[in-house]
Write a protein that holds these residues in place. Sequence first.
Motif, PDB file in Angstrom:
ATOM      1  N   TYR A  40       0.751  -1.294  -0.021  1.00 24.91           N
ATOM      2  CA  TYR A  40      -0.003  -0.036   0.003  1.00 24.91           C
ATOM      3  C   TYR A  40       0.825   1.404   0.101  1.00 24.91           C
ATOM      4  CZ  TYR A  40      -3.624   3.256   1.467  1.00 24.91           C
ATOM      5  OH  TYR A  40      -4.565   4.354   1.380  1.00 24.91           O
ATOM      6  N   LYS A  41       0.753   1.887  -1.122  1.00 23.70           N
ATOM      7  CA  LYS A  41       1.524   3.098  -1.045  1.00 23.70           C
ATOM      8  C   LYS A  41       0.661   4.137  -1.441  1.00 23.70           C
ATOM      9  CE  LYS A  41       5.282   0.713  -1.073  1.00 23.70           C
ATOM     10  NZ  LYS A  41       5.766   0.293   0.053  1.00 23.70           N
ATOM     11  N   ALA A  42       0.831   5.353  -0.457  1.00 20.77           N
ATOM     12  CA  ALA A  42      -0.222   6.453  -0.532  1.00 20.77           C
ATOM     13  C   ALA A  42       0.544   7.432   0.728  1.00 20.77           C
ATOM     14  CB  ALA A  42      -1.704   6.087  -0.005  1.00 20.77           C
ATOM     15  N   PRO A  43       0.280   8.887   0.218  1.00 23.94           N
ATOM     16  CA  PRO A  43       0.540   9.650   1.105  1.00 23.94           C
ATOM     17  C   PRO A  43       0.276   9.521   2.737  1.00 23.94           C
ATOM     18  CG  PRO A  43      -0.419  10.649  -0.739  1.00 23.94           C
ATOM     19  CD  PRO A  43      -0.644   9.243  -0.702  1.00 23.94           C
ATOM     20  N   GLU A  44      -0.959   8.923   2.878  1.00 22.09           N
ATOM     21  CA  GLU A  44      -1.292   8.692   4.295  1.00 22.09           C
ATOM     22  C   GLU A  44      -1.091   7.478   4.741  1.00 22.09           C
ATOM     23  OE1 GLU A  44      -4.482   6.972   1.846  1.00 22.09           O
ATOM     24  OE2 GLU A  44      -3.413   8.734   1.758  1.00 22.09           O
ATOM     25  N   ALA A  45      -0.126   6.453   4.191  1.00 25.07           N
ATOM     26  CA  ALA A  45       0.206   5.137   4.719  1.00 25.07           C
ATOM     27  C   ALA A  45       0.640   5.006   5.973  1.00 25.07           C
ATOM     28  CB  ALA A  45       0.849   4.608   3.495  1.00 25.07           C
ATOM     29  N   ASP A  46       1.609   5.909   6.061  1.00 27.83           N
ATOM     30  CA  ASP A  46       2.253   5.700   7.459  1.00 27.83           C
ATOM     31  C   ASP A  46       1.466   6.173   8.497  1.00 27.83           C
ATOM     32  OD1 ASP A  46       4.881   5.347   6.327  1.00 27.83           O
ATOM     33  OD2 ASP A  46       5.497   7.045   6.236  1.00 27.83           O
ATOM     34  N   GLN A  47       0.688   7.236   8.541  1.00 22.89           N
ATOM     35  CA  GLN A  47      -0.278   7.384   9.414  1.00 22.89           C
ATOM     36  C   GLN A  47      -1.408   6.459   9.540  1.00 22.89           C
ATOM     37  OE1 GLN A  47      -2.610  11.013   8.661  1.00 22.89           O
ATOM     38  NE2 GLN A  47      -3.517  10.985  10.611  1.00 22.89           N
ATOM     39  N   LEU A  48      -1.814   5.674   8.500  1.00 21.16           N
ATOM     40  CA  LEU A  48      -2.953   4.843   8.738  1.00 21.16           C
ATOM     41  C   LEU A  48      -2.318   3.625   9.539  1.00 21.16           C
ATOM     42  CD1 LEU A  48      -5.393   3.036   7.863  1.00 21.16           C
ATOM     43  CD2 LEU A  48      -4.196   2.208   5.996  1.00 21.16           C
ATOM     44  N   PHE A  49      -0.910   3.156   9.193  1.00 24.85           N
ATOM     45  CA  PHE A  49      -0.464   2.069   9.847  1.00 24.85           C
ATOM     46  C   PHE A  49      -0.138   2.219  11.253  1.00 24.85           C
ATOM     47  CE2 PHE A  49       0.259   0.988   5.345  1.00 24.85           C
ATOM     48  CZ  PHE A  49      -0.525  -0.071   5.226  1.00 24.85           C
ATOM     49  N   ALA A  50       0.202   3.561  11.503  1.00 25.48           N
ATOM     50  CA  ALA A  50       0.471   4.208  13.061  1.00 25.48           C
ATOM     51  C   ALA A  50      -0.728   4.076  14.057  1.00 25.48           C
ATOM     52  CB  ALA A  50       1.303   5.591  12.941  1.00 25.48           C
ATOM     53  N   THR A  51      -1.713   4.485  13.305  1.00 28.84           N
ATOM     54  CA  THR A  51      -2.980   4.532  14.088  1.00 28.84           C
ATOM     55  C   THR A  51      -3.543   3.406  14.436  1.00 28.84           C
ATOM     56  OG1 THR A  51      -4.249   4.913  11.993  1.00 28.84           O
ATOM     57  CG2 THR A  51      -3.281   6.994  13.306  1.00 28.84           C
ATOM     58  N   THR A  52      -3.262   2.184  13.396  1.00 27.73           N
ATOM     59  CA  THR A  52      -4.050   0.934  13.692  1.00 27.73           C
ATOM     60  C   THR A  52      -3.175   0.128  14.869  1.00 27.73           C
ATOM     61  OG1 THR A  52      -2.725   0.025  11.779  1.00 27.73           O
ATOM     62  CG2 THR A  52      -5.118   0.959  11.554  1.00 27.73           C
ATOM     63  N   LYS A  53      -1.970   0.391  14.936  1.00 29.41           N
ATOM     64  CA  LYS A  53      -1.152  -0.371  15.827  1.00 29.41           C
ATOM     65  C   LYS A  53      -1.530  -0.458  17.373  1.00 29.41           C
ATOM     66  CE  LYS A  53       3.562  -1.206  17.406  1.00 29.41           C
ATOM     67  NZ  LYS A  53       3.243  -2.063  18.360  1.00 29.41           N
ATOM     68  N   PRO A  54      -2.062   0.702  17.685  1.00 28.53           N
ATOM     69  CA  PRO A  54      -2.651   0.649  19.105  1.00 28.53           C
ATOM     70  C   PRO A  54      -3.884  -0.667  19.342  1.00 28.53           C
ATOM     71  CG  PRO A  54      -2.245   2.716  18.610  1.00 28.53           C
ATOM     72  CD  PRO A  54      -1.857   2.099  17.540  1.00 28.53           C
ATOM     73  N   VAL A  55      -4.507  -0.592  18.118  1.00 25.89           N
ATOM     74  CA  VAL A  55      -5.602  -1.433  18.382  1.00 25.89           C
ATOM     75  C   VAL A  55      -5.223  -2.923  18.389  1.00 25.89           C
ATOM     76  CG1 VAL A  55      -7.751  -2.306  16.956  1.00 25.89           C
ATOM     77  CG2 VAL A  55      -7.300   0.036  17.221  1.00 25.89           C
ATOM     78  N   ALA A  56      -4.208  -3.174  17.461  1.00 26.81           N
ATOM     79  CA  ALA A  56      -3.834  -4.560  17.604  1.00 26.81           C
ATOM     80  C   ALA A  56      -3.031  -4.921  18.840  1.00 26.81           C
ATOM     81  CB  ALA A  56      -2.644  -4.739  16.438  1.00 26.81           C
ATOM     82  N   ASP A  57      -2.331  -3.923  19.285  1.00 29.45           N
ATOM     83  CA  ASP A  57      -1.749  -4.218  20.692  1.00 29.45           C
ATOM     84  C   ASP A  57      -2.846  -4.408  21.773  1.00 29.45           C
ATOM     85  OD1 ASP A  57       0.682  -3.609  19.516  1.00 29.45           O
ATOM     86  OD2 ASP A  57       1.067  -1.726  20.072  1.00 29.45           O
ATOM     87  N   ARG A  58      -3.886  -3.504  21.904  1.00 28.67           N
ATOM     88  CA  ARG A  58      -4.771  -3.789  23.042  1.00 28.67           C
ATOM     89  C   ARG A  58      -5.640  -5.177  22.842  1.00 28.67           C
ATOM     90  NH1 ARG A  58      -9.284   0.485  25.099  1.00 28.67           N
ATOM     91  NH2 ARG A  58      -9.982  -0.828  26.657  1.00 28.67           N
ATOM     92  N   GLY A  59      -5.701  -5.644  21.590  1.00 32.61           N
ATOM     93  CA  GLY A  59      -6.335  -6.812  21.360  1.00 32.61           C
ATOM     94  C   GLY A  59      -5.618  -7.986  21.749  1.00 32.61           C
ATOM     95  N   ALA A  60      -4.206  -7.833  21.437  1.00 29.98           N
ATOM     96  CA  ALA A  60      -3.358  -9.052  21.905  1.00 29.98           C
ATOM     97  C   ALA A  60      -3.223  -9.038  23.293  1.00 29.98           C
ATOM     98  CB  ALA A  60      -2.076  -8.681  21.186  1.00 29.98           C
ATOM     99  N   ALA A  61      -3.439  -7.770  23.914  1.00 33.06           N
ATOM    100  CA  ALA A  61      -3.281  -7.677  25.534  1.00 33.06           C
ATOM    101  C   ALA A  61      -4.507  -8.376  26.014  1.00 33.06           C
ATOM    102  CB  ALA A  61      -3.155  -6.383  25.908  1.00 33.06           C
ATOM    103  N   LEU A  62      -5.589  -8.003  25.570  1.00 30.37           N
ATOM    104  CA  LEU A  62      -6.769  -8.470  25.951  1.00 30.37           C
ATOM    105  C   LEU A  62      -7.052  -9.973  25.738  1.00 30.37           C
ATOM    106  CD1 LEU A  62      -9.741  -7.998  27.029  1.00 30.37           C
ATOM    107  CD2 LEU A  62     -10.547  -7.602  24.852  1.00 30.37           C
TER     108      LEU A  62
END
Length: 85
Positions: A40-62
């Motif tokens: 996925y290559k787009a101007p907002e790509a870094d922001q998209l992937f950075a904002t989804t990481k906390p969700v993954a972390d919280r799900g894994a912790a739960l």
Amino acid sequence: MTEPEAMSRAADRLVVPCRTSSWVFLAGVVGAIGGLQAFYKAPEADQLFATTKPVADRGAALKSDLTVVTGALGTYADDAQPLVA
């Protein structure tokens, strides 16, 4: 029903939420999105992937926490059963 039997049933009922919790589900979705990072290559790509990481972390912790609680309840119920029998 004895108290250990009730605890054992409670532990069994926690297994499904552990697997189907919205946070755990979202963590899987985020993992799938993360798999697109190489493509996925787009101007907002870094922001998209950075904002989804906390969700993954919280799900894994739960998921981890629920697994520990389920295991502890099951073990307690198994250990207590002979005491009330």
